[in-house]
Enzyme design. Structure first.
Site, PDB file in Angstrom:
ATOM      1  N   ASP A  14       0.837  -1.202   0.000  1.00  0.00           N
ATOM      2  CA  ASP A  14       0.000   0.000   0.000  1.00  0.00           C
ATOM      3  C   ASP A  14       0.872   1.253   0.000  1.00  0.00           C
ATOM      4  OD1 ASP A  14      -2.201   1.609   0.128  1.00  0.00           O
ATOM      5  OD2 ASP A  14      -2.976   0.794   2.004  1.00  0.00           O
ATOM      6  N   ASP A  15       0.848   1.993  -1.095  1.00  0.00           N
ATOM      7  CA  ASP A  15       1.596   3.256  -1.231  1.00  0.00           C
ATOM      8  C   ASP A  15       3.110   3.058  -1.315  1.00  0.00           C
ATOM      9  OD1 ASP A  15      -0.831   4.538  -1.134  1.00  0.00           O
ATOM     10  OD2 ASP A  15      -0.496   5.555   0.772  1.00  0.00           O
ATOM     11  N   CYS A  30      -5.673   4.485  -4.051  1.00  0.00           N
ATOM     12  CA  CYS A  30      -5.845   3.104  -3.611  1.00  0.00           C
ATOM     13  C   CYS A  30      -7.127   2.443  -4.118  1.00  0.00           C
ATOM     14  CB  CYS A  30      -5.843   3.045  -2.082  1.00  0.00           C
ATOM     15  SG  CYS A  30      -4.519   3.955  -1.275  1.00  0.00           S
ATOM     16  N   ARG A  88      -7.799  -0.787  -6.764  1.00  0.00           N
ATOM     17  CA  ARG A  88      -8.337  -2.072  -6.297  1.00  0.00           C
ATOM     18  C   ARG A  88      -9.580  -2.465  -7.095  1.00  0.00           C
ATOM     19  NH1 ARG A  88      -5.545  -2.837  -1.305  1.00  0.00           N
ATOM     20  NH2 ARG A  88      -4.138  -1.049  -1.234  1.00  0.00           N
ATOM     21  N   LYS A 138      -6.373  -4.734   3.459  1.00  0.00           N
ATOM     22  CA  LYS A 138      -7.200  -3.588   3.086  1.00  0.00           C
ATOM     23  C   LYS A 138      -8.206  -3.945   2.002  1.00  0.00           C
ATOM     24  CE  LYS A 138      -6.344   1.033   1.158  1.00  0.00           C
ATOM     25  NZ  LYS A 138      -5.326   2.105   1.143  1.00  0.00           N
ATOM     26  N   HIS A 155     -11.339  -1.472   1.195  1.00  0.00           N
ATOM     27  CA  HIS A 155     -11.497  -0.127   0.636  1.00  0.00           C
ATOM     28  C   HIS A 155     -12.477  -0.076  -0.540  1.00  0.00           C
ATOM     29  CE1 HIS A 155      -9.157   3.920   0.089  1.00  0.00           C
ATOM     30  NE2 HIS A 155     -10.293   4.055   0.739  1.00  0.00           N
ATOM     31  N   HIS A 158       1.670   2.035   4.090  1.00  0.00           N
ATOM     32  CA  HIS A 158       0.756   3.176   4.173  1.00  0.00           C
ATOM     33  C   HIS A 158       0.842   3.817   5.561  1.00  0.00           C
ATOM     34  CE1 HIS A 158      -3.045   5.414   4.072  1.00  0.00           C
ATOM     35  NE2 HIS A 158      -3.236   5.065   2.817  1.00  0.00           N
ATOM     36  N   ASP A 179       0.020  -0.347  -5.167  1.00  0.00           N
ATOM     37  CA  ASP A 179      -1.283   0.074  -5.695  1.00  0.00           C
ATOM     38  C   ASP A 179      -1.280   1.455  -6.328  1.00  0.00           C
ATOM     39  OD1 ASP A 179      -0.939   1.413  -3.313  1.00  0.00           O
ATOM     40  OD2 ASP A 179      -2.948   1.002  -2.532  1.00  0.00           O
ATOM     41  N   ASN A 180      -0.211   2.219  -6.157  1.00  0.00           N
ATOM     42  CA  ASN A 180      -0.091   3.541  -6.792  1.00  0.00           C
ATOM     43  C   ASN A 180       1.292   4.078  -6.484  1.00  0.00           C
ATOM     44  OD1 ASN A 180      -2.554   4.164  -4.390  1.00  0.00           O
ATOM     45  ND2 ASN A 180      -0.450   4.843  -4.020  1.00  0.00           N
ATOM     46  N   LYS A 217       1.379  10.002  -5.631  1.00  0.00           N
ATOM     47  CA  LYS A 217       0.000   9.520  -5.469  1.00  0.00           C
ATOM     48  C   LYS A 217      -0.981  10.696  -5.546  1.00  0.00           C
ATOM     49  CE  LYS A 217      -2.945   7.460  -1.872  1.00  0.00           C
ATOM     50  NZ  LYS A 217      -2.966   6.930  -0.483  1.00  0.00           N
TER      51      LYS A 217
END
Length: 508
Positions: A7-8, A45, A49, A106, A108, A195, A301-302, A355
């Site tokens: 994540d991130d 995010c 997804r 996660k 989301h 994250h 994810d980004n 991001k």
């Protein structure tokens, strides 16, 4: 199939991509498989997804505006803020094809039973429903506690246990519960690390002490050179100009430098901890003799996250009421530290921005694929691929079938299986179009050409034109030099957005 999502995680933040952060387990996957340099996600995010689990555009999949159900108060298709009925979720397709489907971490993509992981087709789950939370408890940050979902119902988080360890334990438990059966599994490890809040176990707090004392400007340049040395970036590439909105490191006071460097130390420690738990998953698969027949995908994810909810944003009051960012507490469960734009720009080298932006720094992420069907061994792949390509790839590998009827839209991603097997030199031809709009930022890509805006609010006249093959840093706007190409892509954008159902405020 084991899908691991960080994540991130920034583009330059793995050892295999040249980073000084220690990630031996993830690096080993790259040494055995393929490392991708042009893997494209959404800029945030939730839309990533949605695209990942649908093989489709974020508007088609229902995540046009992260956390926004509707636009300007008007409900409309695309803005469901959960997976829409216009797609067939990947876990449901694989479940119906005979797979065990497991997820941890996660989600989301919805916060109620009707939009839960179970509703999307996961047979086992332990998931954080919101976009982020404390890594040790459920205090949360969005003006209230975070909520968790386990196997069909709301659940409690095990207070005092670290998130990355918890998710790894649960996923191993899920796989182990059916390890003797004949059914294959699709396991989705959607980690919340690295994250924010940047929190680590005590024995990780000082692993990188002093390593980033020279600051984010130096790290950005060092990352860029390391990417070159690793073969990720061409030797003749140029680092784009730094973002003028970032305060130069050498103008900070000694105390500010001390605090800032501590942020990056904690981020690096989180990434190393994540790698440790990826290693646990790999070791487990080897122990049950499933490693050699498991396709493993590791991705972010980004782009790196330029955010700081302790100091700005809609939840500052709640965050400051529940957390303490004193220097002595930074990195512990009582702190809520983010490393913000300054360090994120370093993690996004060799691109510009981070991001939330549709510049390359927000949408090009690390990805590694290893296992059966992947012909490369330590190969670096520069072909353009998108997060939408993973669902059709998994479906083909599984021998499953995506619904072919009017109830759902066809996937826009394309299967990578032929490319992974070494029987094709690319996934997409030069005519393939990718279009995305999310919260006031947009881009359209065809071949090497890209039109993209920078700042909100969105206006079509703000699109700039770049050739990202020759200018990956997006430094030279070619709109005036290439008016025919610019007009062609604007016309294509107008057509694509209507087809995808991209609704803008002026449409209402």
């Amino acid at each position: 199939i084991l899908l691991i999502v960080a994540d991130d995680l920034g583009y330059a933040d793995l050892g295999a991509y040249g980073s000084d952060i220690r990630t031996p387990n993830i690096d080993a996957l790259a040494a055995e498989g393929m490392l991708f340099t042009q893997f494209h996600t959404a800029p945030m995010c939730a839309p990533t997804r949605a695209m990942l689990l649908s093989g489709n555009n974020n508007h088609v999949a229902g995540m046009a505006g992260q956390h926004r159900n509707g636009i300007l108060g008007h409900p409309c298709p695309g803005y469901e803020a959960s997976l829409s009925d216009r797609i067939a979720p990947l876990p449901r397709v694989l479940r119906d094809a005979g797979y065990h489907t497991y997820t941890v971490g996660k989600w989301h993509l919805g916060t109620d039973a009707e939009t839960s992981p179970t509703a999307a087709g996961f047979t086992r789950a332990f998931s954080l429903l919101q976009g982020a939370g404390n890594h040790w408890d459920s205090i949360g940050f969005e003006n209230g506690p975070t909520t968790y979902w386990a196997d069909g119902d709301f659940a409690e988080y095990p207070d005092g246990e670290y998130s990355t360890a918890v998710y790894t334990d649960r996923l191993i438990e899920f796989i182990d519960s059916n390890k003797g059966g004949d059914k294959p599994f699709f396991a989705f490890a959607a980690y919340t690390s690295p994250h924010w809040p940047l929190q680590v176990p005590d024995d990780y707090l000082d692993l990188y002490a002093g390593q980033y004392a020279d600051g984010y400007d130096q790290l950005r340049e060092r990352n860029f050179e390391s990417l070159k040395a690793a073969g990720i970036v061409p030797a003749d590439a140029q680092l784009p100009p730094r973002n003028d909105g970032i305060t130069p490191w050498d103008t900070l006071s000694a105390e500010d430098q001390r605090r800032e460097s501590r942020k990056m130390e904690l981020y690096a420690a989180m990434v190393q901890n994540l790698d440790h738990h990826v290693g646990r998953l790999i070791d487990y698969l080897k122990s049950i003799d499933r490693y050699d027949d498991t396709l493993i995908v590791f991705m972010s994810d980004n782009g790196a996250a330029g955010e700081d909810f302790y100091n700005r944003g809609p939840f500052v009051d709640y965050v400051r009421e529940h957390y303490d960012n004193a220097y002595t507490t930074m990195g512990t469960r009582v702190s809520f530290v983010s490393y913000d734009y300054e360090w994120a720009e370093a993690g996004s080298a060799p691109f510009s921005r981070t991001k939330t932006y549709t510049r390359q720094g927000g949408i090009v992420a690390p990805m590694i694929m290893s296992g059966p069907g992947v012909a490369g061994s330590g190969s670096i792949e520069r072909s353009y691929v998108t997060v939408m390509d993973l669902a059709p790839t998994f479906i083909e590998i599984a021998g499953a079938s995506y619904p072919d009827d009017e109830t759902v839209r066809p996937m826009l991603g394309e299967s990578m299986t032929t490319f992974l097997a070494g029987k094709a030199d690319r996934v997409h031809d030069e005519d393939y179009v990718t279009t995305l709009y999310h919260r006031g930022r947009a881009y359209l890509r065809q071949g090497p050409w890209k039109i993209v805006n920078l700042d909100r609010p969105f206006a079509e006249s703000d699109f700039e034109l770049f050739n990202v093959a020759t200018d990956p840093g997006e430094t030279t706007n070619l709109a005036e030099a290439q008016p025919e190409k610019y007009a062609e892509l604007i016309e294509l954008w107008q057509s694509e957005r209507r087809q995808l159902g991209i609704v803008l405020p002026e449409d209402l």
